[in-house]
Design an enzyme around this catalytic site. Structure first.
Site, mmCIF file in Angstrom:
data_model
loop_
_atom_site.group_PDB
_atom_site.id
_atom_site.type_symbol
_atom_site.label_atom_id
_atom_site.label_comp_id
_atom_site.label_asym_id
_atom_site.label_seq_id
_atom_site.Cartn_x
_atom_site.Cartn_y
_atom_site.Cartn_z
ATOM 1 N N ASP A 249 48.258 138.161 -25.296
ATOM 2 C CA ASP A 249 48.679 139.321 -26.094
ATOM 3 C C ASP A 249 50.181 139.493 -26.017
ATOM 4 O O ASP A 249 50.839 138.931 -25.150
ATOM 5 C CB ASP A 249 48.080 140.596 -25.487
ATOM 6 C CG ASP A 249 46.626 140.747 -25.839
ATOM 7 O OD1 ASP A 249 46.162 140.027 -26.732
ATOM 8 O OD2 ASP A 249 45.979 141.591 -25.212
ATOM 9 N N LYS A 268 48.333 141.549 -31.826
ATOM 10 C CA LYS A 268 48.061 142.231 -33.093
ATOM 11 C C LYS A 268 49.314 142.897 -33.654
ATOM 12 O O LYS A 268 49.240 143.758 -34.519
ATOM 13 C CB LYS A 268 46.987 143.292 -32.874
ATOM 14 C CG LYS A 268 45.673 142.695 -32.475
ATOM 15 C CD LYS A 268 44.623 143.754 -32.414
ATOM 16 C CE LYS A 268 43.423 143.275 -31.649
ATOM 17 N NZ LYS A 268 43.011 144.209 -30.640
ATOM 18 N N MET A 374 49.784 154.238 -24.979
ATOM 19 C CA MET A 374 49.901 154.153 -26.447
ATOM 20 C C MET A 374 50.336 155.484 -27.054
ATOM 21 O O MET A 374 49.817 155.899 -28.088
ATOM 22 C CB MET A 374 48.554 153.725 -27.062
ATOM 23 C CG MET A 374 48.143 152.346 -26.627
ATOM 24 S SD MET A 374 46.472 151.921 -27.125
ATOM 25 C CE MET A 374 45.504 152.749 -25.883
HETATM 26 N N1 SAH Z 1 45.398 146.861 -20.555
HETATM 27 C C1 SAH Z 1 46.731 147.463 -20.508
HETATM 28 C C2 SAH Z 1 46.914 148.508 -21.555
HETATM 29 C C3 SAH Z 1 46.833 148.016 -22.967
HETATM 30 S S1 SAH Z 1 47.099 149.268 -24.140
HETATM 31 C C4 SAH Z 1 46.960 148.004 -19.103
HETATM 32 O O1 SAH Z 1 46.021 148.061 -18.304
HETATM 33 O O2 SAH Z 1 48.086 148.331 -18.809
HETATM 34 C C5 SAH Z 1 48.799 149.109 -24.469
HETATM 35 C C6 SAH Z 1 49.565 150.227 -23.842
HETATM 36 O O3 SAH Z 1 49.749 149.980 -22.451
HETATM 37 C C7 SAH Z 1 50.976 150.383 -24.361
HETATM 38 O O4 SAH Z 1 51.010 151.129 -25.557
HETATM 39 C C8 SAH Z 1 51.598 151.143 -23.240
HETATM 40 O O5 SAH Z 1 51.217 152.495 -23.270
HETATM 41 C C9 SAH Z 1 50.955 150.535 -22.029
HETATM 42 N N2 SAH Z 1 51.757 149.471 -21.395
HETATM 43 C C10 SAH Z 1 51.388 148.222 -21.151
HETATM 44 N N3 SAH Z 1 52.359 147.539 -20.512
HETATM 45 C C11 SAH Z 1 53.370 148.402 -20.338
HETATM 46 C C12 SAH Z 1 54.654 148.326 -19.728
HETATM 47 N N4 SAH Z 1 55.095 147.202 -19.168
HETATM 48 N N5 SAH Z 1 55.420 149.420 -19.721
HETATM 49 C C13 SAH Z 1 54.994 150.574 -20.253
HETATM 50 N N6 SAH Z 1 53.801 150.704 -20.859
HETATM 51 C C14 SAH Z 1 52.996 149.640 -20.894
#
Ligand code: SAH
Length: 441
Positions: A249, A268, A374
């Site tokens: 991703d 996506k 998000m």
């Molecule tokens: N599975 C992921 C989340 C996926 S949804 C997890 O467990 O972290 C995607 C959201 O994750 C983004 O919109 C943001 O809110 C958050 N996110 C993922 N990586 C991030 C990062 N390095 N810094 C800040 N937010 C992050």
């Protein structure tokens, strides 16, 4: 030569299925142990709702697990996922005809059925497909063995029924088909499966020549953590080194660079090729079927807002073996990097992980610390919702952008100030007393 005891349901179709399996193993002798399943005994249970996943397999599986039979022969689509502990699929046979057929009064096609006609179906999928083409039809629960199902048409109780083509073929009843339906069907329709106890190596060896699925690869849903390779688990690293192909991703793109496997972008984001979830699921499955070991690398933890659950289900329903490797989720990473505890004695005894998207579905549960994923483009809406639900305007809030990446940024603010922010970069929003420097609010 050993004589195997084979458990099977006691319908004419089930018995044909056993004959078909052993027709392929002419040297193996067997004795049949036919037993009705729960579903066979309770024909009033509609399969149009959500019947228990093991309704046709439980009794047979128990017979096998107790050692009263060596193996059971099933329609693969009846198998529950995951399989009961101690049981394994010794063979998944190649697919027969996977399509659905209409059997009807006067051999009417679906189009020609009279308005409002009663049509028997035995799965939510078939009902959906019928209604998509003929919303006027009255879809009724169809149960019983194939003979009994066709009887419903013959005796006039139903105008038509939907049944699997392969079942009609096995019973020599293809003459009854009025129309082959263009419906998508269950992915394992038309496949037979042999289950045995997982510890019966002797049996696994006997059935191996029939098995198509042992040549498949395996899949792993691997959490990539927030982006910094040092925040990847050692187990994730091992999987990524050993795998043939990595589907990654956007949020995991910094991690893949370090690995030699073939890399396939499955994100996506707009601007790049956008994949639907269904396409990604199917690509993973096809790669596994082609014999590749597949790592599905997902940002953070695969089971937190990552649609990992859907991918797991899609693959397991198709009998793919899936491992899951946890990852550091963005909430934990953001909290650690901003140095704000998510729970703290006296300040926060509960934390909720929430989605800030779409705006209409933003929730404010009764937890001391709220973490929104998000939420970059909906910060104003999140703030408004929180204020409306009675949270104080000076409640501390923190945004961590690109946590653990070189571009990381931390914005310390309050609920009332949050209204004015709109940020496109992936960010984590943490709201609660622990997000402030002092507990006075
Ligand atoms: N599975 C992921 C989340 C996926 S949804 C997890 O467990 O972290 C995607 C959201 O994750 C983004 O919109 C943001 O809110 C958050 N996110 C993922 N990586 C991030 C990062 N390095 N810094 C800040 N937010 C992050």
């Amino acid at each position: 030569m050993v004589k195997l005891i084979i458990a099977s349901r006691n319908s004419p179709l089930a018995l044909k299925q056993v004959e078909e399996v052993f027709g392929l193993l002419p040297k193996i002798k067997y004795r049949l142990l036919a037993a009705p399943s729960y579903g066979d005994k309770h024909k009033n249970i509609s399969l149009l709702a959500s019947p228990p996943p093991n309704i046709f397999t439980k009794e047979l599986d128990e017979i096998v697990l107790r050692g009263q039979a060596d193996a059971a022969v099933h329609s693969a689509k009846d198998l529950p996922y995951p399989l009961p502990d101690g049981l394994t699929v010794a063979a998944l046979l190649p697919a027969g005809d996977q399509r659905d057929a209409l059997v009807s009064k006067n051999n009417w096609s679906l189009k020609k059925l009279p308005r409002g006609a009663a049509v028997g179906a035995s799965s939510p999928l078939r009902r959906r497909e019928l209604l998509a083409r003929r919303p006027d039809l009255r879809i009724v629960s169809l149960r019983g063995n194939i003979g009994e199902r066709l009887q419903k048409v013959d005796c006039g109780q139903m105008t038509a029924v939907v049944v699997a083509v392969c079942a009609l073929q096995r019973l020599g009843l293809t003459g009854r088909i009025a129309e082959i339906l263009p419906f998508p069907t269950h992915p394992l329709q038309g496949h037979l499966a042999v289950t045995t106890r997982a510890d019966r190596r002797d049996l696994l060896k006997i059935f191996r020549p029939l098995d198509t699925h042992r040549a498949w690869g395996r899949a792993a849903l691997v959490g990539a953590g927030p982006g910094d390779p040092l925040l990847l688990t050692r187990q994730a690293d091992i999987y990524l080194r050993r795998t043939d192909v990595i589907f990654y991703d956007d949020l995991a793109r910094t991690i893949v660079e370090d690995y030699a496997a073939r890399k396939i972008y499955a994100g996506k984001r707009k601007g790049r090729q956008a994949h639907t979830q269904e396409t990604i699921n199917e690509k993973l499955y096809q790669a596994v079927r082609a014999g590749l070991n597949v790592a599905r690398l997902k940002g953070g933890d695969p089971f937190i807002f990552g649609r990992g659950g859907e991918e797991l289900e899609y693959l397991q329903r198709r009998l793919v073996t899936v491992d899951v490797v946890p990852g550091i989720t963005a909430a934990s990473a953001a909290a650690a990097l901003a140095k704000i505890p998510l729970t703290k004695r006296g300040q926060s005894a509960s934390v909720a992980l929430l989605s800030g998207h779409p705006a209409s579905k933003i929730k404010v549960p009764a937890a001391d610390t709220l973490v929104y994923y998000m939420a970059g483009t909906t910060l104003a809406e999140v703030a408004a919702k929180l204020l409306r639900s009675g949270q104080p305007p000076r409640l501390p809030a923190i945004c961590v952008l690109n946590a653990s990446l070189p571009e990381q940024r931390i914005i310390r603010t309050t609920l009332q100030e949050l209204k004015h922010l709109k940020i496109k970069t992936p960010l984590i929003l943490i709201v609660g007393r622990t997000a402030g420097n002092d507990a006075e609010i």
